[in-house]
Scaffold this motif. Sequence first.
Motif, PDB file in Angstrom:
ATOM      1  N   GLY A 168      14.489  55.142  58.395  1.00 36.74           N
ATOM      2  CA  GLY A 168      14.984  54.002  59.154  1.00 36.74           C
ATOM      3  C   GLY A 168      15.730  54.431  60.402  1.00 36.74           C
ATOM      4  N   TYR A 169      16.526  55.486  60.278  1.00 34.90           N
ATOM      5  CA  TYR A 169      17.267  56.011  61.420  1.00 34.90           C
ATOM      6  C   TYR A 169      16.302  56.494  62.511  1.00 34.90           C
ATOM      7  CZ  TYR A 169      20.570  58.999  64.013  1.00 34.90           C
ATOM      8  OH  TYR A 169      21.338  59.599  64.994  1.00 34.90           O
TER       9      TYR A 169
ATOM     10  N   ASP B   2      14.699  53.546  64.285  1.00 34.20           N
ATOM     11  CA  ASP B   2      15.631  52.983  65.266  1.00 34.20           C
ATOM     12  C   ASP B   2      15.670  53.828  66.538  1.00 34.20           C
ATOM     13  OD1 ASP B   2      16.400  50.860  63.610  1.00 34.20           O
ATOM     14  OD2 ASP B   2      18.040  52.009  62.708  1.00 34.20           O
ATOM     15  N   ARG B   3      15.657  55.143  66.378  1.00 38.72           N
ATOM     16  CA  ARG B   3      15.671  56.033  67.549  1.00 38.72           C
ATOM     17  C   ARG B   3      14.389  55.893  68.358  1.00 38.72           C
ATOM     18  NH1 ARG B   3      17.987  57.124  70.832  1.00 38.72           N
ATOM     19  NH2 ARG B   3      16.988  59.116  71.367  1.00 38.72           N
TER      20      ARG B   3
ATOM     21  N   VAL C  47      12.593  53.214  68.733  1.00 38.70           N
ATOM     22  CA  VAL C  47      12.735  51.985  69.514  1.00 38.70           C
ATOM     23  C   VAL C  47      13.605  52.245  70.739  1.00 38.70           C
ATOM     24  CG1 VAL C  47      13.706  49.661  69.523  1.00 38.70           C
ATOM     25  CG2 VAL C  47      12.359  50.431  67.571  1.00 38.70           C
ATOM     26  N   GLU C  48      14.697  52.978  70.560  1.00 40.46           N
ATOM     27  CA  GLU C  48      15.598  53.266  71.673  1.00 40.46           C
ATOM     28  C   GLU C  48      14.901  54.062  72.764  1.00 40.46           C
ATOM     29  OE1 GLU C  48      19.089  55.183  70.217  1.00 40.46           O
ATOM     30  OE2 GLU C  48      19.563  53.590  68.791  1.00 40.46           O
TER      31      GLU C  48
ATOM     32  N   ASP D 219       9.201  50.707  56.651  1.00 43.39           N
ATOM     33  CA  ASP D 219      10.310  50.459  57.578  1.00 43.39           C
ATOM     34  C   ASP D 219       9.755  49.979  58.915  1.00 43.39           C
ATOM     35  OD1 ASP D 219      11.625  51.618  55.511  1.00 43.39           O
ATOM     36  OD2 ASP D 219      12.290  53.388  56.606  1.00 43.39           O
TER      37      ASP D 219
ATOM     38  N   ALA E 114      10.933  48.122  62.792  1.00 41.50           N
ATOM     39  CA  ALA E 114      11.984  47.678  63.711  1.00 41.50           C
ATOM     40  C   ALA E 114      11.333  47.044  64.928  1.00 41.50           C
ATOM     41  CB  ALA E 114      12.862  48.852  64.132  1.00 41.50           C
TER      42      ALA E 114
ATOM     43  N   SER F  11      15.073  44.173  61.976  1.00 42.04           N
ATOM     44  CA  SER F  11      14.267  45.169  61.267  1.00 42.04           C
ATOM     45  C   SER F  11      14.031  44.692  59.840  1.00 42.04           C
ATOM     46  CB  SER F  11      14.978  46.525  61.241  1.00 42.04           C
ATOM     47  OG  SER F  11      15.209  47.004  62.550  1.00 42.04           O
TER      48      SER F  11
ATOM     49  N   SER G  25      19.312  46.663  61.749  1.00 36.43           N
ATOM     50  CA  SER G  25      18.727  47.973  62.045  1.00 36.43           C
ATOM     51  C   SER G  25      17.831  48.407  60.897  1.00 36.43           C
ATOM     52  CB  SER G  25      19.812  49.023  62.267  1.00 36.43           C
ATOM     53  OG  SER G  25      20.449  49.355  61.043  1.00 36.43           O
ATOM     54  N   ALA G  26      16.867  49.268  61.214  1.00 36.08           N
ATOM     55  CA  ALA G  26      15.965  49.783  60.180  1.00 36.08           C
ATOM     56  C   ALA G  26      16.717  50.663  59.198  1.00 36.08           C
ATOM     57  CB  ALA G  26      14.820  50.564  60.829  1.00 36.08           C
TER      58      ALA G  26
END
Length: 352
Positions: free
Chosen positions: A199-200, A203-204, A206-207, A224, A226, A260, A301-302
């Motif tokens: 998940g982290y 999220d990265r 997507v960023e 997972d 997002a 997410s 967040s994911a």
Amino acid sequence: MSDTSSQGKPGQQPRRLPRRQALRITAAVGASALLGGGLLRSALERVGLRRVRETRDQMGTLVTISAVHPDPDVARMMVADTFDEIERMEGLLSRHRKGTPVWRLNEFGVLRAPPHEVLEVVGKALEYSELTSGAFDVTVAPLLNLYNASFSETGVAPPSEEIRRALALVGSRHVHVSDREIVFEKVGMAVTLDGIAKGYIVDRAVEVLQDHGAERVLVNAGGDMASAGESLGGEAWQIGLQDPRIVNGSLGVVRLRGESVASSGDYMQYLTPDMSVHHILDPRTGSSPEHTSGVSVVAPSAMTADALSTAALVLGPREGMELLDRLDGIEGMIVTKDQTILRSKGLGRYTV
């Protein structure tokens, strides 16, 4: 998030569903054309857009990234940079790759000068452990290793005495974290970030895509997902919630506009054909939960959705739903072993 089921046999390693064998990342800039099930080249060209698509073997799976942009060189850069970030994150957070910070922590029981990404994920994991009264606990790794070894070597679950010994090494309270180091209290402890790191990383990803100007993003890493912005058609991203017992079945659709969603279930990696023993173990008892077959969680967040879907599956229908209902911005669905479906109080605002 549809799945294709597989049959497990005693003595085999956990089997992954085909759905979890592909990671798809789609990013779009200034696009509002979505036809049928995918982007059509002719439609993109009419609005001056180009799509670049590439597949690589990363995160132990096939990763496909498609980027849509007026400039194909920019699209290729978006794809390459996102792959680079996924690779960098895996090189920090994987416990399976020899030499990574997490591998060193498990090998030596201490990690000096930990990278800030590792500190962030481990720190969040410890918070989720406290929030869920130990239902989510990354120190469950010794139990996972024991079960995988036992099924690989003998085809059955490990003896109860071995489970008790492994349980003695489980407990987030035995992990001490500071900016200078991460230390285990007990020899033989280990962590697995599998229930939070994907998940982290999502999220990265997507960023990274947003940093390149992508306004409409959907990242799909199997269980997972997002999002950012709306879909290419100008509507919310519509995501099917997997039915734990019907191949490619859905228990409903959620609409995402920046949120997410993550799913956990006994059907994803199981060690016995009846899915009674699988990759999710209760850190408090040392066995797979007997009450729940699947959980899907919608969260900001994911990483949050990832951790809470695992925790809710371990906690079970009553305690799991109490957890989801008391947390702000969190909604979800829990499916019991007898396929009873429970929904959190606010899930309706996301469902179609």
